[in-house]
Write a protein that holds these residues in place. Structure first.
Motif, PDB file in Angstrom:
ATOM      1  N   ALA A  97       0.829  -1.209   0.000  1.00  0.00           N
ATOM      2  CA  ALA A  97       0.000   0.000   0.000  1.00  0.00           C
ATOM      3  C   ALA A  97       0.863   1.258   0.000  1.00  0.00           C
ATOM      4  O   ALA A  97       0.568   2.229  -0.714  1.00  0.00           O
ATOM      5  CB  ALA A  97      -0.936  -0.007   1.205  1.00  0.00           C
ATOM      6  N   ILE A  98       1.921   1.252   0.806  1.00  0.00           N
ATOM      7  CA  ILE A  98       2.793   2.430   0.874  1.00  0.00           C
ATOM      8  C   ILE A  98       3.593   2.560  -0.412  1.00  0.00           C
ATOM      9  O   ILE A  98       3.757   3.665  -0.946  1.00  0.00           O
ATOM     10  CB  ILE A  98       3.710   2.350   2.107  1.00  0.00           C
ATOM     11  CG1 ILE A  98       2.863   2.295   3.388  1.00  0.00           C
ATOM     12  CG2 ILE A  98       4.660   3.539   2.148  1.00  0.00           C
ATOM     13  CD1 ILE A  98       3.682   2.137   4.652  1.00  0.00           C
ATOM     14  N   GLU A  99       4.115   1.444  -0.937  1.00  0.00           N
ATOM     15  CA  GLU A  99       4.831   1.489  -2.213  1.00  0.00           C
ATOM     16  C   GLU A  99       3.961   2.078  -3.315  1.00  0.00           C
ATOM     17  O   GLU A  99       4.391   2.945  -4.077  1.00  0.00           O
ATOM     18  CB  GLU A  99       5.283   0.078  -2.613  1.00  0.00           C
ATOM     19  CG  GLU A  99       6.447  -0.454  -1.801  1.00  0.00           C
ATOM     20  CD  GLU A  99       6.866  -1.846  -2.254  1.00  0.00           C
ATOM     21  OE1 GLU A  99       7.934  -2.307  -1.807  1.00  0.00           O
ATOM     22  OE2 GLU A  99       6.134  -2.478  -3.048  1.00  0.00           O
ATOM     23  N   SER A 100       2.720   1.613  -3.401  1.00  0.00           N
ATOM     24  CA  SER A 100       1.821   2.073  -4.457  1.00  0.00           C
ATOM     25  C   SER A 100       1.523   3.565  -4.331  1.00  0.00           C
ATOM     26  O   SER A 100       1.495   4.295  -5.329  1.00  0.00           O
ATOM     27  CB  SER A 100       0.504   1.288  -4.421  1.00  0.00           C
ATOM     28  OG  SER A 100       0.730  -0.070  -4.713  1.00  0.00           O
ATOM     29  N   ALA A 101       1.313   4.034  -3.102  1.00  0.00           N
ATOM     30  CA  ALA A 101       1.012   5.455  -2.891  1.00  0.00           C
ATOM     31  C   ALA A 101       2.185   6.330  -3.306  1.00  0.00           C
ATOM     32  O   ALA A 101       2.006   7.383  -3.938  1.00  0.00           O
ATOM     33  CB  ALA A 101       0.650   5.712  -1.435  1.00  0.00           C
TER      34      ALA A 101
END
Length: 370
Positions: free
Chosen positions: A145-149
């Motif tokens: 989730a953090i990578e994608s954001a």
């Protein structure tokens, strides 16, 4: 009737803004420029950068640019090429590993200021390949989730080479990632990862029950859970292993369900980490666009002057300053829209000086004149 009148005024006002926006976007200027790079695409990127600098660069210092409604409405500048219209390549050549193009390029003279700031960062870094890896603490599991954001935020900044960590060679090498994260030198790191920069973070998420004193000598369970996410992130230049920026963030979330509290804290972290990476890359871009620096070793000041003159003659170099010459060492600062590697390649091709390149790191190099 009164309500209808105000609706009509609002519609006409919006229409007027749209028309004004159209005329702004249509206000383009064609310039003929040269671009240099290690391949055709990088040479064209350089030519676009030079064209944008020529046409709109003076607007940044000379006046305040206003954001028009049309830009907001249609998001015209969705990529760094949004400033650039038609590109006509007039000539191109590839000699000695250096690609050169001459092109006539149309550039919008009314850029959106926010997009201009973004594009300047992209151009200063030559639209690099950026990988994003965020791992759970003490594991090789990715925090998707953090990578994608963060990747979405970089793409919104007009970086066009944001790399999916799942398809980049070497990104699953836990020992190499750990060495990079801790600042230990890693041989051949740039080619191994297939990226110019890596955003490398380590993340920890925990949760606990929310308990408060009951003022009777005991505690009261509120039936809530508080999730907490902590992240320490480093932005690393891959060819040198230099850590350029770091940041630490902590976020939280609260819910009656344990897992949901952690999910909320992760969601908050994704948003805040993406904004922080945005800020850091703008800083890196600002530093990169501020100039290059060469330390030249020679006790002969005549050779130092000759080196400075050779640098001034290179494509894409605006100014060269010899800041000092002491104890056989000169500090030379260069204002250029070229990367340091391209400047050194051009210098080696055209200069009659006999010199060796002892070291390069980021925007700095050390040369010995013989």
């Amino acid at each position: 009737m009164k309500e209808y009148f105000f609706k009509l005024v609002k519609v006409l006002s919006v229409a007027g803004l749209i028309v004004a926006g159209i005329f702004n976007v249509a206000d383009a200027k064609a310039v003929t420029v040269d671009g240099v790079g290690t391949d055709r695409e990088s040479a064209l990127r350089d030519a676009r950068r030079v064209a944008v600098e020529q046409v709109v660069g003076t607007f940044v210092d000379s006046r305040t640019l206003t954001q028009n409604f049309m830009v907001q409405l249609d998001n015209i500048y969705t990529t760094s090429k949004g400033f650039v219209g038609k590109v006509d390549v007039l000539s191109e050549s590839n000699e000695g590993g250096l690609y050169k193009v001459r092109a006539t390029i149309e550039v919008d003279q009314n850029p959106n200021p926010e997009i201009l700031q973004q594009v300047q960062a992209v151009m200063a870094l030559n639209d690099p390949r950026i990988a994003v890896v965020v791992l759970k603490e003490n594991s090789s599991v990715h925090e998707d989730a953090i990578e994608s954001a963060i990747m979405d935020r970089l793409i919104s900044l007009n970086f066009t080479h944001v790399i999916d960590p799942n398809i980049v060679a070497g990104l699953h090498n836990a020992q190499m990632l750990n060495d990079l994260y801790n600042g230990r030198p890693v041989s051949g790191v740039g080619s191994s990862f297939g990226a110019d920069f890596i955003v490398l973070g380590k993340c920890r998420t925990t949760s606990r029950k929310v308990i408060i004193p009951d003022f009777r000598g005991g505690n009261r369970d509120l039936g809530l859970n508080k999730g907490k996410t902590e992240i320490v992130t480093k932005i690393i230049r891959m060819d040198t292993g230099d850590i350029l920026e770091t940041f630490t963030l902590e976020t939280s979330g609260m819910d009656s369900r344990d897992g949901e509290a952690e999910s909320m804290s992760l969601k908050n972290m994704a948003s805040q980490a993406a904004a922080k990476v945005d800020e850091k890359f703008r800083r890196i871009g600002a530093r990169s666009s501020s100039g290059l620096q060469i330390t030249a070793i020679s006790r002969d000041y005549g050779k130092i002057q000759e080196l400075a003159n050779d640098l001034r003659s290179l494509t894409g170099v605006q100014n060269v300053y010899v800041r000092e010459h002491r104890d056989g060492k000169a500090l030379i600062e260069i204002d250029s829209n070229q990367s340091l590697d391209t400047v050194l390649l051009l210098l080696r091709q055209m200069s009659t000086l006999n010199f060796s390149i002892d070291a390069t790191s980021g925007s700095t190099a050390r040369l010995t004149l013989r």
